[in-house]
Design an enzyme around this catalytic site. Structure first.
Site, PDB file in Angstrom:
ATOM      1  N   HIS A 122       6.535  -1.315   5.664  1.00  0.00           N
ATOM      2  CA  HIS A 122       7.200  -2.268   4.586  1.00  0.00           C
ATOM      3  C   HIS A 122       7.666  -3.277   5.122  1.00  0.00           C
ATOM      4  O   HIS A 122       7.738  -4.368   4.207  1.00  0.00           O
ATOM      5  CB  HIS A 122       8.253  -1.364   3.708  1.00  0.00           C
ATOM      6  N   ASP A 161       0.307   6.758   4.455  1.00  0.00           N
ATOM      7  CA  ASP A 161       1.796   7.018   4.017  1.00  0.00           C
ATOM      8  C   ASP A 161       1.498   7.228   2.425  1.00  0.00           C
ATOM      9  O   ASP A 161       0.511   6.221   1.854  1.00  0.00           O
ATOM     10  CB  ASP A 161       2.537   6.015   4.309  1.00  0.00           C
ATOM     11  N   HIS A 163       3.109   5.633   0.174  1.00  0.00           N
ATOM     12  CA  HIS A 163       3.619   4.186  -0.139  1.00  0.00           C
ATOM     13  C   HIS A 163       2.566   3.208   0.277  1.00  0.00           C
ATOM     14  O   HIS A 163       2.244   3.604   1.656  1.00  0.00           O
ATOM     15  CB  HIS A 163       4.992   3.835   0.232  1.00  0.00           C
ATOM     16  N   ASP A 248       4.518  11.617   3.714  1.00  0.00           N
ATOM     17  CA  ASP A 248       5.001  11.881   2.483  1.00  0.00           C
ATOM     18  C   ASP A 248       4.231  12.024   1.065  1.00  0.00           C
ATOM     19  O   ASP A 248       4.699  12.180  -0.166  1.00  0.00           O
ATOM     20  CB  ASP A 248       6.131  10.774   2.037  1.00  0.00           C
TER      21      ASP A 248
END
Length: 341
Positions: A122, A161, A163, A248
């Protein structure tokens, strides 16, 4: 597998209630204790110059100063302490170690997997967010491209991931020498990663986003790898394939609604290994998220087992859900790709 690991990464402490805790690495290590063929290597910490190859130098210097002053809340999600700066440098360093190992010929049971923290995908060019200060996989990709002795011209990054890897996309959005693909839950933090985000200028087409509907299961992710991701990697023909390996998207992770099983990660790793072999690319893994400690440890362990000789169990139903099919069709259309029926 070989795991890049440093005790220094345990000292980053965002607080007892924060999901990105040092217990993540402890859980992984505990689960791997009884596994055959596990080796740990501590890579050197990255220098400021190596990090600044992909991040704004003034931003990186401000992170260093922020930590030296005792840290605090950079934003509501991203917290540092004094020791965070060293953890950041070592986390990026483990990712660069993974590149060194992969490009030096480590394959099969010696395939490298960096398990540094804090995670990185991120972190954008000039800011921290989403638990991330330095984009480890981006630093590692640039490190590979900058080393004359490795003769790497093209790097591909596959981010599984849950996200969207907005930071990695931001850093390489106008670059023709890095292909970035993110498969993530649609609408989840940070809200980016639409199909029409494909790169800019001459780099149009070198970013691929596959936003999956909530509830997508193993078959949907495998169809994405077998379809648009495989077609794109075969066309791009990378010298190095890096996996931003967050866990995740597991059905038991507390902060997502994707429904992957533990076995899915074995299947994904196996398919990406095959794609790396098919394109003659070196392969390395870099840890990102994963916040249910047991399922994180189980998932990393099953990736290790896949490279240690375990054959993944193929799903009984390999047809993606009806809500996934149009997503994959739109991704193919956005990149002007076709796949054999």
């Amino acid at each position: 597998m070989q795991f890049g690991y440093s005790e220094v990464c345990l000292a980053h402490d965002p607080g007892s209630r924060h999901p990105e805790s040092s217990d993540r690495l402890r859980a992984i290590r505990e689960r791997l204790k009884k596994k055959h063929g596990v080796a740990y290597v501590e890579g050197d910490p990255c220098s400021l110059d190596e990090i600044a190859a992909v991040h704004d130098r003034a931003y990186i210097e401000s992170v260093e100063s922020f930590c030296a002053d005792g840290g605090g809340n950079w934003d509501p999600d991203t917290t540092a302490v004094e020791d965070t700066w060293d953890a950041v440098r070592y986390s990026a360093g483990q990712a660069c170690w993974a590149v060194d190992a992969a490009l030096s010929g480590a394959t099969g049971r010696d395939t490298p997997f960096s398990i540094g923290r804090p995670p990185g995908h991120h972190a954008v060019t000039d800011d921290a967010m989403g638990f991330c200060f330095v984009n480890n996989v981006a630093v590692a990709a640039q490190y590979a491209l900058d080393r004359d002795d490795y003769d790497v011209d093209r790097v591909a990054i596959v981010d599984w991931d849950v996200h969207h890897g907005n930071g990695t996309q931001d850093i390489f959005y106008d670059r023709e020498d890095v292909f970035f693909v993110s498969i993530h839950e649609q609408g989840l933090y940070p809200g980016t990663g639409d199909i029409d985000e494909t790169g800019t200028g001459d780099a149009t087409g070198t970013t691929m986003n596959i936003p999956m509907p909530a509830g997508t299961d193993d078959a949907g992710y495998l169809a994405a790898v077998d379809g648009p991701i495989a077609a794109a990697l075969e066309s791009f023909d990378p010298d190095l394939l890096l996996v931003s390996a967050g866990f995740d998207a597991h059905r038991h992770d507390p902060i997502s609604r994707i429904r992957l099983s533990t076995e899915a990660y074995a299947l994904l790793a196996d398919r990406l290994r095959t794609l790396a072999d098919d394109t003659d690319a070196s392969l390395a893994f870099v840890l990102e998220g994963g916040y249910g400690l047991n399922v994180l440890a189980d998932s990393v362990s099953i990736v290790h087992e896949t490279f240690d000789g375990r054959d993944p169990i193929q799903p009984d139903d390999d047809e993606p859900d009806d809500q996934v099919v149009p997503v994959l069709e739109d991704v193919l259309a956005a990149h002007d790709l076709t796949i054999d029926p």
